[in-house]
Structure formats: structure tokens, C-alpha cells
Scaffold this motif. Sequence first.
Motif, PDB file in Angstrom:
ATOM      1  N   PRO B 163      42.692 -51.903 146.683  1.00 46.37           N
ATOM      2  CA  PRO B 163      43.625 -52.190 147.696  1.00 46.37           C
ATOM      3  C   PRO B 163      45.180 -51.475 147.588  1.00 46.37           C
ATOM      4  O   PRO B 163      45.193 -51.045 146.415  1.00 46.37           O
ATOM      5  CB  PRO B 163      43.918 -53.691 147.434  1.00 46.37           C
ATOM      6  N   SER B 164      45.852 -51.275 148.729  1.00 48.02           N
ATOM      7  CA  SER B 164      47.046 -51.017 148.491  1.00 48.02           C
ATOM      8  C   SER B 164      48.009 -51.768 147.616  1.00 48.02           C
ATOM      9  O   SER B 164      47.785 -52.796 147.556  1.00 48.02           O
ATOM     10  CB  SER B 164      47.744 -50.396 149.742  1.00 48.02           C
ATOM     11  N   PHE B 165      49.065 -51.085 147.224  1.00 47.13           N
ATOM     12  CA  PHE B 165      49.936 -52.110 146.200  1.00 47.13           C
ATOM     13  C   PHE B 165      50.533 -53.412 147.276  1.00 47.13           C
ATOM     14  O   PHE B 165      50.506 -54.484 146.673  1.00 47.13           O
ATOM     15  CB  PHE B 165      51.137 -51.334 145.772  1.00 47.13           C
ATOM     16  N   LEU B 166      50.640 -53.173 148.371  1.00 48.79           N
ATOM     17  CA  LEU B 166      51.382 -54.475 149.095  1.00 48.79           C
ATOM     18  C   LEU B 166      50.151 -55.296 149.293  1.00 48.79           C
ATOM     19  O   LEU B 166      50.396 -56.637 149.074  1.00 48.79           O
ATOM     20  CB  LEU B 166      51.704 -53.957 150.503  1.00 48.79           C
ATOM     21  N   ALA B 167      49.203 -54.914 149.569  1.00 44.09           N
ATOM     22  CA  ALA B 167      47.826 -55.817 149.890  1.00 44.09           C
ATOM     23  C   ALA B 167      47.626 -56.524 148.411  1.00 44.09           C
ATOM     24  O   ALA B 167      47.624 -57.776 148.276  1.00 44.09           O
ATOM     25  CB  ALA B 167      46.709 -54.998 150.391  1.00 44.09           C
ATOM     26  N   PHE B 168      47.613 -55.982 147.405  1.00 47.72           N
ATOM     27  CA  PHE B 168      47.479 -56.254 146.210  1.00 47.72           C
ATOM     28  C   PHE B 168      48.632 -57.583 146.123  1.00 47.72           C
ATOM     29  O   PHE B 168      48.003 -58.579 145.318  1.00 47.72           O
ATOM     30  CB  PHE B 168      47.662 -55.281 145.297  1.00 47.72           C
ATOM     31  N   LEU B 169      49.655 -57.090 146.093  1.00 49.39           N
ATOM     32  CA  LEU B 169      50.826 -58.272 145.914  1.00 49.39           C
ATOM     33  C   LEU B 169      50.701 -59.242 146.961  1.00 49.39           C
ATOM     34  O   LEU B 169      50.675 -60.450 146.213  1.00 49.39           O
ATOM     35  CB  LEU B 169      52.315 -57.441 146.276  1.00 49.39           C
ATOM     36  N   LEU B 170      50.318 -59.163 148.008  1.00 52.60           N
ATOM     37  CA  LEU B 170      50.214 -60.265 149.068  1.00 52.60           C
ATOM     38  C   LEU B 170      49.016 -61.259 148.515  1.00 52.60           C
ATOM     39  O   LEU B 170      49.289 -62.503 148.537  1.00 52.60           O
ATOM     40  CB  LEU B 170      50.025 -59.791 150.394  1.00 52.60           C
ATOM     41  N   ASP B 171      47.819 -60.548 148.001  1.00 50.77           N
ATOM     42  CA  ASP B 171      46.598 -61.240 147.667  1.00 50.77           C
ATOM     43  C   ASP B 171      47.150 -62.255 146.349  1.00 50.77           C
ATOM     44  O   ASP B 171      47.014 -63.474 146.563  1.00 50.77           O
ATOM     45  CB  ASP B 171      45.697 -60.391 147.180  1.00 50.77           C
ATOM     46  N   ARG B 172      47.919 -61.768 145.275  1.00 50.92           N
ATOM     47  CA  ARG B 172      48.460 -62.366 144.171  1.00 50.92           C
ATOM     48  C   ARG B 172      49.172 -63.459 144.696  1.00 50.92           C
ATOM     49  O   ARG B 172      49.120 -64.585 144.169  1.00 50.92           O
ATOM     50  CB  ARG B 172      49.093 -61.476 143.283  1.00 50.92           C
ATOM     51  N   GLY B 173      50.121 -63.212 145.501  1.00 45.45           N
ATOM     52  CA  GLY B 173      51.383 -64.113 146.188  1.00 45.45           C
ATOM     53  C   GLY B 173      50.313 -65.402 146.562  1.00 45.45           C
ATOM     54  O   GLY B 173      51.039 -66.384 146.375  1.00 45.45           O
ATOM     55  N   LYS B 174      49.274 -65.171 147.452  1.00 47.06           N
ATOM     56  CA  LYS B 174      48.682 -66.190 148.062  1.00 47.06           C
ATOM     57  C   LYS B 174      48.418 -67.428 147.075  1.00 47.06           C
ATOM     58  O   LYS B 174      48.139 -68.588 147.569  1.00 47.06           O
ATOM     59  CB  LYS B 174      47.718 -65.529 149.062  1.00 47.06           C
ATOM     60  N   TYR B 175      47.741 -66.815 145.986  1.00 45.47           N
ATOM     61  CA  TYR B 175      47.179 -67.526 144.900  1.00 45.47           C
ATOM     62  C   TYR B 175      48.208 -68.361 144.201  1.00 45.47           C
ATOM     63  O   TYR B 175      48.009 -69.114 143.402  1.00 45.47           O
ATOM     64  CB  TYR B 175      46.175 -66.748 143.941  1.00 45.47           C
ATOM     65  N   LEU B 176      49.375 -67.632 144.304  1.00 43.33           N
ATOM     66  CA  LEU B 176      50.665 -68.144 143.429  1.00 43.33           C
ATOM     67  C   LEU B 176      51.225 -69.267 144.134  1.00 43.33           C
ATOM     68  O   LEU B 176      52.006 -70.165 143.260  1.00 43.33           O
ATOM     69  CB  LEU B 176      51.456 -66.921 143.079  1.00 43.33           C
ATOM     70  N   ILE B 177      51.359 -69.320 145.400  1.00 40.01           N
ATOM     71  CA  ILE B 177      52.067 -70.017 146.017  1.00 40.01           C
ATOM     72  C   ILE B 177      51.854 -71.709 145.526  1.00 40.01           C
ATOM     73  O   ILE B 177      53.000 -72.480 145.144  1.00 40.01           O
ATOM     74  CB  ILE B 177      52.018 -70.198 147.565  1.00 40.01           C
ATOM     75  N   LEU B 178      50.931 -72.356 145.659  1.00 42.83           N
ATOM     76  CA  LEU B 178      50.677 -73.583 145.376  1.00 42.83           C
ATOM     77  C   LEU B 178      50.939 -73.916 143.930  1.00 42.83           C
ATOM     78  O   LEU B 178      51.739 -74.930 143.590  1.00 42.83           O
ATOM     79  CB  LEU B 178      49.087 -74.337 145.497  1.00 42.83           C
ATOM     80  N   PRO B 179      50.222 -73.091 142.648  1.00 47.45           N
ATOM     81  CA  PRO B 179      50.955 -73.246 141.493  1.00 47.45           C
ATOM     82  C   PRO B 179      52.319 -73.472 141.216  1.00 47.45           C
ATOM     83  O   PRO B 179      52.779 -74.383 140.508  1.00 47.45           O
ATOM     84  CB  PRO B 179      50.104 -72.238 140.600  1.00 47.45           C
TER      85      PRO B 179
END
Lengths: 439, 309
Positions: B163-179
Motif C-alpha cells: 500500500p501507499s503510505f496514505l492508504a496504509f494510514l487510512l486503513d489503520r485509522g479505520k480500525y482505530l476509530i471505534l477503539p
Amino acid sequence: MELQTPESHTNKRSLARSTQNSSDNQSDNLMETSRVTPEANTDPEVQATLSDKDRKSLETSLPMWKIVLNQFFEHRMAVAGLVVICAFLAVAMGADLIAWATGLNPNKQNVSARYLLPMTRSEASTDTREATTEVWLEAHPELATKVQTEIVEKNLIPGVSNQDAIYELMLLEYAQSKPKIALLSGESQAAMKDLAKDFSTYHVFGTDEVGRDVLIRLVYGTRVSIGVGIMVALVSALMGLMIGSVAGFYGGWLDSLLMRITDALLSLPLVPVLIVFAAIDLTKLPFLDLFISNGNESIFKMVVILCLFSWMTVARLVRGSILSLREREFILASKTLGAKDSTIIVRHMFPNVIAPMLVSITLGIGNSILFEAALSFLGLGIMPPTPSWGNMLNNAQEVMYKNVWLAVLPGLLIFLTVVSFNFLGDGLQDAIDPKAVRR
Amino acid sequence: MVVILSYLCFGLMTLMPGDPVDLLVTSNPKITPADVARLRELYGLDQPMYKRYYNWASTIVQGDLGYSRTYRVPVSELLGPRLLNTFWLSMASLLFSLLIAIPLGIFSALKPGTKFDYAANFLAFGGIATPSFWLGILLIIIFSVVLGWLPAGGTETTGLEDPSFLAFLLDRGKYLILPIISLSLQQIGQFVRFSRSAMSEAMRNDFVRTARAKGLSNQTVIWKHAFRNALIPLITVVALSFSTVFSGAVLTETVFSYQGVGKLVYDSIISNDYNVAMISFIISVTMVLVMNLVADILYGVADPRISYK
């Protein structure tokens, strides 16, 4: 919620204060009232109508507890919290009564009726019905023959033989069997009702993953969760009282040692520490065998572990107030009279720290309930089959796809209870602390 | 402190059900009592506790953290990414809760007795009383099961190819929102209460009245004079909340199966993985203690009246 203006508060409070002081400080009182009257009654008519009798009733002093109580009842949320807590306490105390009245058993499993939705009725399997009926028939042969002939005479179940009559009646579903049982005469009707009672149960909140009724488990969970909370808060307050008073009264190296320990424990992240402690196998500590022989060892363990880590706030509070009390004249007086240290601490100092402790106990109950729930949720606290709000959420993650209520209800109760205890504590604090500035 | 902690921890671990040899015994039915005794000797389990602690501690000091018995990898390899994950989660939630709580607290302190104040107060009490794991479950039900917007758990999407850096960041962010939300609510409650009381305390100061009397604008008085003084007690509260955040992270990580160090502590204790349990516990607790120390020092920097001489 009614919004009260800050001015009305200050008036009431300064009035209360002036009446409180009236007996012991006349000049102070005069000054206070003279300051209050123009604010309170700017209308000259009102001032004129204030007769001597009214003035006297205003100026007689209220007892301390009445002032506290009045102030407490001004805090609406605290009163609401108190009501909720009383309701929960009533449920906890009357758990057995509720179980008896509804005919439900918190541990009775019914695998054929798992994950029932709220407001549904579950029917027992044919096997259970037949087995139970057989046992009953053997226990009451005379009554059985009487009932059997009656069923056949009244032709409740068309074309049934005498021997099969009761079996057939019992195999019917609730909706069908109820009107038929109602047609029977007195004694046999009661007997049949009693027999059919367990075969069909109504579940207000549905059933859980092994078919146990959720409502009655919540009721018994109330008893366990609030019980653990109250016990932990009381015992840890006692521990904190002892440690805090010893540290505050004697000072010196003892004080610094005890306070170092307190600070160290306070800075630890609690949940991981509690997890480590809760995972300990008590059977590896031989001297504890005596305590854990009965079935409630997990509750006992929970209380001990939570107590070990929740006495610190009370200890600091008590130490603080005892440090300042130590310098007061009445302590010096009792020292000169030759009172023992223990007498001074227990008789003269404890009554002065009870009030702030009460607040911290109330808040402590809420916290302990939260921690107990968290540990039970992780599967390390109260062990099933004993229900507690926390362990009812234990497998909520798998269960929520089947029946959302299983995951929502216990947490809602935890939330309600803890909020109520927090509001109660807040209200008590405002009521007890004379310096508290009202919002 | 760390030494005492580690010794106590070691002692506690020995009291947990099952030891390494028990694990081997259950997995191998042919094992004889003689083998068991030999294995215990090999692992040094027949020695008294202080000797075992000494052996264990000396290997730690040499930099050997031991092997995980369930994951079959060195503990140090396991721990690194987990620590980083937890660090992101707790820092993000701390930041999030501060961003929400401080404005709420300040505005409710500036307008006492209004509807806004009551609402903020109620939110604060509600936040403190909500069990974070239950909130997590509710969020999963609402946002993953019913709405299907966000993933119900995990750390990152597996098999994301280069993944590009941005996609990676977005992906991690998606999993972080609820926690982050479920971890933050309790903190928000605490911070709202503290910032409200700190701010109303600061507004009562004499210098605030002086500033107003000088004819300074309301904004200047609030932000330059009152707020900066209200910050000082807030720093203490934030410092003390590191341990609470980490406590909460254990629960949140378990609910969302987020691969952090809190979940590691829990999993390793449940599955009897001594080496991992001890090291991760000690390291995470030490981390919290160090954070406390750093915050203490920052406290001195923020308030020139305090010095550590």
C-alpha cells in the motif's frame, strides 16, 4: 430539570448559615441578617409582613443533619440516584422472592430454547415433560387416578385412555393446555397447574446461550454485583481508615513508608495488575484452603483482590484530615488529660473524618462495580454459573448477532447503577462540605 | 521500584495454575513421572523461588527476553510492534479526549447554570460510569453489525498489497476509530469535570478581575489569563491518567481484538505463557511509570512556581 438561579441559592444558604450561627454568635448573626434581608426581600411590603414569630422561626438554629439533608435534597440528580439505588437494593434483597414469584430458576438450562427473543414463551422438550410427569405419577398415585378419570369424564382430550390422560395433557403447549386445566376441579386443577408450571416459561428478556432466563439472571446478578461493590468499598474504606490514621497520627518514617506504598499503588495501571492477581490459582496457597472450600470462592477472591487495590484514596483522604486535626486544640486537650493514642484516634478523630469518607465510599462502590464487571467480562472475576453483570457480558461478542439484548442489558444496568452512585456521592459531597460553591 | 515490581510479579506468576511442564505433560500422554522430574530440573522449576528469580533476572539483564511458548518466537520480536500499536491507540485516545473535554469543560465553566453546563455535567457523569468494554460492544453492534460502516475488530486489513503510505494510514485509522471512542469516553468524563473546576477556580482569581478592570477584552482575559492558569492542575490530571488509559486499553484491545500489548498481557496470562506475560506486564507498567515521571517534570516546566531543587 428545573434551572435554579444562582442568586436564590446564595440567599437560602446565607440564611441557613445565619440561623445556624444565631445561637452562638449574636453579632455575626446580626451582620448576616442585615446583609441578607435587603437582598432577599427588597419589597418593603414583604419586610413589613415578617412578623416576630416568622423571624424567630427563621433564626432558630437547625440541627446539623437537617441542614445536610436539606442541601442533599436540593441536588436533584443525587436524589434520583438514591431512588435508583434503593430500587436496585430492593431487587437484590428480594431476588429469592422474585424467583419464587415468577417460578424461574437462574441456573435452569433449556437447550431447546436458546437465544429466545424478549417477550417470548419457551416450551420444554417432550422428553423432559414425560420424565417429570412419570415422577409425579409415582409420587401421587391416588391423586393421579382421580385426575385421570376426571380428564376422561370431562372429555378434555378426545379419545384418550385413563393411563395416558395426564401425559397427553402435559404434552400440550401452554396455549392449549391452560384452558383445559382451568376446567378441572379444585384439587386436581392445582396439582396440574403445579406440574405444568415448569414446562412452559415466559421470558421477559428472552434467554441466553444455554436457554437460561435473562431476567432472573439479571436479578441475581444485581445481588452479586452490588454486593461485591458494597463489600469492597466498605472493607477498603476500613483498610484506608486504619492505614491513613496511623500514617497521619504518628508521622515520621512510618508515614513516609506508608505514603510511598500508597503512591506506588496509585500509579500502577489497575486493570493489568488486577488481571495478574485474578489469574492466581488460590489452591497453590495452602493456608487459604479453609476459605475456598465453599462454592463462592470466586466472589471471595474478587472482594479480596479489589480491596487490595482500592484503599489508597481513602487512606490519603484520612491522612490529610488527621494531619490537620492533630494540631487542633481538642486533641491537645485530650492529650493533656492523658488519653491513649488509640482513644484519641478512635473517639476524637474518627467522627471528624466520617463525613468525607462517606462520600468516598459511595464513589468507591461505583468504581468497584466497574472493576468487578471488567474482570468478570474478561473471564477472571466471578465464575459462572454464579451470575454477575460482568460475566453475563462475557461472551457478548459472539452472542450479539443472535440476540442483541444479551449484550445490551447487563451493561445498561452497570451504567445505571454506577451513574446513580456517582450522583449520590456528588450530592453528599455538596451537602456535607459547607464550603462547596453550588453550581 | 522496577526490581521490586518484577520480583513480586515473578512470585505471582509462579502461583498461577499450570507450569511449563504441565503443558508438556498434557500434550504428550506417553511422558513418565521420571521424565517430568527431569524436565523440571532442566527448566530449574525444582529450585526455590528466589533462585529462579535470580536466574531469570540475570538472563533479562543480558538482553535475552526468552521465548514465547505459544507463539514460538522470541519475546522481543513479539513485543515491539505490540508496544507501538498500544502507544498509538492510547496517545490518539488521550489526544481525542483532551480535544473534546477541554473546550466542553471551559465553556461550561464560563456559563455555569445554563443548559449547556448541565448537559456537559451529565455527559461527564455518564462517561465516568460507562464500562468501556460495554461501550465497545455497543459501538460494534451499531457501526459494524447494523450499519456495517467500520470493521468490528482487528488492527489492519490483511493482504493489503504494497500500500501507499496514505492508504496504509487510512486503513489503520479505520480500525482505530471505534477503539479510540470507547477508550476515550471515560477520560472525557474525567477531563470535563477537572477542566470545569480548574477553569471556574481560575476565573475567581484576583488577577482575572484586575485584567477585566483594565478593560481587556473578554477573549484575552479568558484565554491569556484564566486558561493558562487552569492548565496547571489539568496537567497533573492528564499525567495521572496515563495509567487509567493503559488500564482501559487492555479492555478495549480485548473487545476489538486489537493487537496491542494489553491484549498480549491478557492472552499470555490466559494461555499460561509465562515469559511473555511477565515481560509484557513489567514493560508496560514501567512505561506507565516513566510517563508519570515525564509528566511530573513537565509540570515543573509549566509552572515556574514549582522547582525540584
